[in-house]
Design a protein around this motif. Sequence first.
Motif, PDB file in Angstrom:
ATOM      1  N   MET A  33       0.840  -1.209   0.000  1.00 40.18           N
ATOM      2  CA  MET A  33       0.000   0.000   0.000  1.00 40.18           C
ATOM      3  C   MET A  33       0.873   1.256   0.000  1.00 40.18           C
ATOM      4  O   MET A  33       0.571   2.238  -0.697  1.00 40.18           O
ATOM      5  CB  MET A  33      -0.923  -0.010   1.215  1.00 40.18           C
ATOM      6  N   LEU A  34       1.973   1.218   0.743  1.00 37.81           N
ATOM      7  CA  LEU A  34       2.868   2.375   0.783  1.00 37.81           C
ATOM      8  C   LEU A  34       3.570   2.580  -0.558  1.00 37.81           C
ATOM      9  O   LEU A  34       3.781   3.720  -0.990  1.00 37.81           O
ATOM     10  CB  LEU A  34       3.897   2.193   1.901  1.00 37.81           C
ATOM     11  N   VAL A  35       3.932   1.479  -1.208  1.00 35.13           N
ATOM     12  CA  VAL A  35       4.562   1.598  -2.527  1.00 35.13           C
ATOM     13  C   VAL A  35       3.580   2.186  -3.533  1.00 35.13           C
ATOM     14  O   VAL A  35       3.930   3.082  -4.318  1.00 35.13           O
ATOM     15  CB  VAL A  35       5.085   0.231  -3.004  1.00 35.13           C
ATOM     16  N   GLU A  36       2.349   1.679  -3.534  1.00 38.97           N
ATOM     17  CA  GLU A  36       1.337   2.228  -4.443  1.00 38.97           C
ATOM     18  C   GLU A  36       1.136   3.715  -4.176  1.00 38.97           C
ATOM     19  O   GLU A  36       1.008   4.528  -5.106  1.00 38.97           O
ATOM     20  CB  GLU A  36       0.022   1.474  -4.289  1.00 38.97           C
ATOM     21  N   GLY A  37       1.116   4.093  -2.907  1.00 34.98           N
ATOM     22  CA  GLY A  37       0.959   5.503  -2.563  1.00 34.98           C
ATOM     23  C   GLY A  37       2.138   6.342  -3.005  1.00 34.98           C
ATOM     24  O   GLY A  37       1.982   7.519  -3.360  1.00 34.98           O
ATOM     25  N   PHE A  38       3.331   5.739  -3.009  1.00 36.60           N
ATOM     26  CA  PHE A  38       4.535   6.451  -3.439  1.00 36.60           C
ATOM     27  C   PHE A  38       4.420   6.910  -4.892  1.00 36.60           C
ATOM     28  O   PHE A  38       4.916   7.982  -5.263  1.00 36.60           O
ATOM     29  CB  PHE A  38       5.740   5.515  -3.258  1.00 36.60           C
ATOM     30  N   PHE A  39       3.750   6.102  -5.727  1.00 40.26           N
ATOM     31  CA  PHE A  39       3.628   6.438  -7.146  1.00 40.26           C
ATOM     32  C   PHE A  39       2.520   7.447  -7.434  1.00 40.26           C
ATOM     33  O   PHE A  39       2.448   7.980  -8.549  1.00 40.26           O
ATOM     34  CB  PHE A  39       3.355   5.175  -7.971  1.00 40.26           C
ATOM     35  N   VAL A  40       1.657   7.702  -6.467  1.00 36.23           N
ATOM     36  CA  VAL A  40       0.487   8.556  -6.724  1.00 36.23           C
ATOM     37  C   VAL A  40       0.859   9.931  -7.290  1.00 36.23           C
ATOM     38  O   VAL A  40       0.242  10.386  -8.262  1.00 36.23           O
ATOM     39  CB  VAL A  40      -0.374   8.686  -5.444  1.00 36.23           C
ATOM     40  N   PRO A  41       1.862  10.654  -6.734  1.00 37.26           N
ATOM     41  CA  PRO A  41       2.169  11.978  -7.298  1.00 37.26           C
ATOM     42  C   PRO A  41       2.538  11.952  -8.777  1.00 37.26           C
ATOM     43  O   PRO A  41       2.279  12.921  -9.503  1.00 37.26           O
ATOM     44  CB  PRO A  41       3.358  12.454  -6.441  1.00 37.26           C
ATOM     45  N   VAL A  42       3.157  10.852  -9.230  1.00 30.39           N
ATOM     46  CA  VAL A  42       3.479  10.739 -10.651  1.00 30.39           C
ATOM     47  C   VAL A  42       2.243  10.365 -11.453  1.00 30.39           C
ATOM     48  O   VAL A  42       1.959  10.953 -12.501  1.00 30.39           O
ATOM     49  CB  VAL A  42       4.601   9.701 -10.871  1.00 30.39           C
TER      50      VAL A  42
END
Length: 403
Positions: free
Chosen positions: A372-381
Amino acid sequence: MSTQLPASISEETVRTISEERDEPDWLRQTRLEALSALDELEMPSVIETPGRRWTNLEGLDYESIVDPLDQRDETERVSAEGAEVLDFETALEERPELLEEHFGSVTDPQTNYLTALSTALFTTGTVIYVPEGVDAEDVKVRAEMNSTSLFSHTLVVTEDNASATILERISNGDADVAGDRYFSNIVEIVTGENSYVQYGTLQNLDEDVYNFTLKRGDADTYSTISWIEGNIGSRLTRSDIETELNGDSSETKIVGAFFGHDDQHLDINARVWHNGEHTTADLVTRGVLDDEARSVYEGVQDVGRDAWDTSSYQRENTLMLSDESEADASPKLIIQNHDTEASHSATVGQVDAEDLFYMTSRSIPEATARNMLVEGFFVPVLEEVEVDELREDIDDLIVERLD
């Protein structure tokens, strides 16, 4: 020192490729000149530190991964109303003047060894022409590689007040090809005044493929070129995305996302030249590395002496999921005009331990919390990706890799 030319490539090889496609003299000559230059050209420049070259392009066995007379692909092209989306051979028949004027006008075929190699040997490609005042949405190019090697060339030309949204997918087909492989793709974008181009690419090649791409655009007055680059597959990827802001009040955005695992190597480069006045650039890249994967990133913002009132921003962030993965970043500012607002940043880090603890303390399994944290990391891109289909496809591949 230049790389030795594979024995399978000769003037006869290049003439055979050209004659099979009944190409005009100017294109045949361009191929032959690129071939002749190979003996003197260097590989694309890579970042070096004392005793270490961060990406070893010279070390590839081009003799075994390049088979110039056996290039096979299945490419689907979807056009939009008012635009022309043609395979290269058809474009030579129907738009010969357009090709002769613009082919190689943005990217010099002899830029480096790999661009010259691709120019000499390409057998497939796409020409996208958008006439004045036409809005071409949902242009799609879906390419499947079905051979040991494949060389492609894409040319996009928009006239004044035109726009195009282009989605390109690169993957392997069902052909049973043994051993390592090589894919090369050069993309050129030529814009007219007050035109807009968004070019999105999703690369998901098999991990026995070495991948080289150079995408370059020339932005005219009041024009915008927006690049989106998703790199998930291949064993080694060298990706260069570049924009020249030659027209006053021109703009560019370069958005990148990558996810490496196993022993994948990703060499990602974003460059912009501010040549006109009142130009704007925004470079955003985020990547994740797992296992023994490695990434190299270089971002360059070059502000020319006459580039008054420039705004240029760059940020790159890499998330490490293992102790064995490795990332390096080298953002650069070259400013020759004081009337400039510019910044750059690059970070490398691991999943935040406090965030992970917070989620696991609320009964979320650790693996699920990390994903979930990895998926959230990509959100700004992903929020920068305007094409819903491309954004969803990148997100799906990220989730698939996490699983």
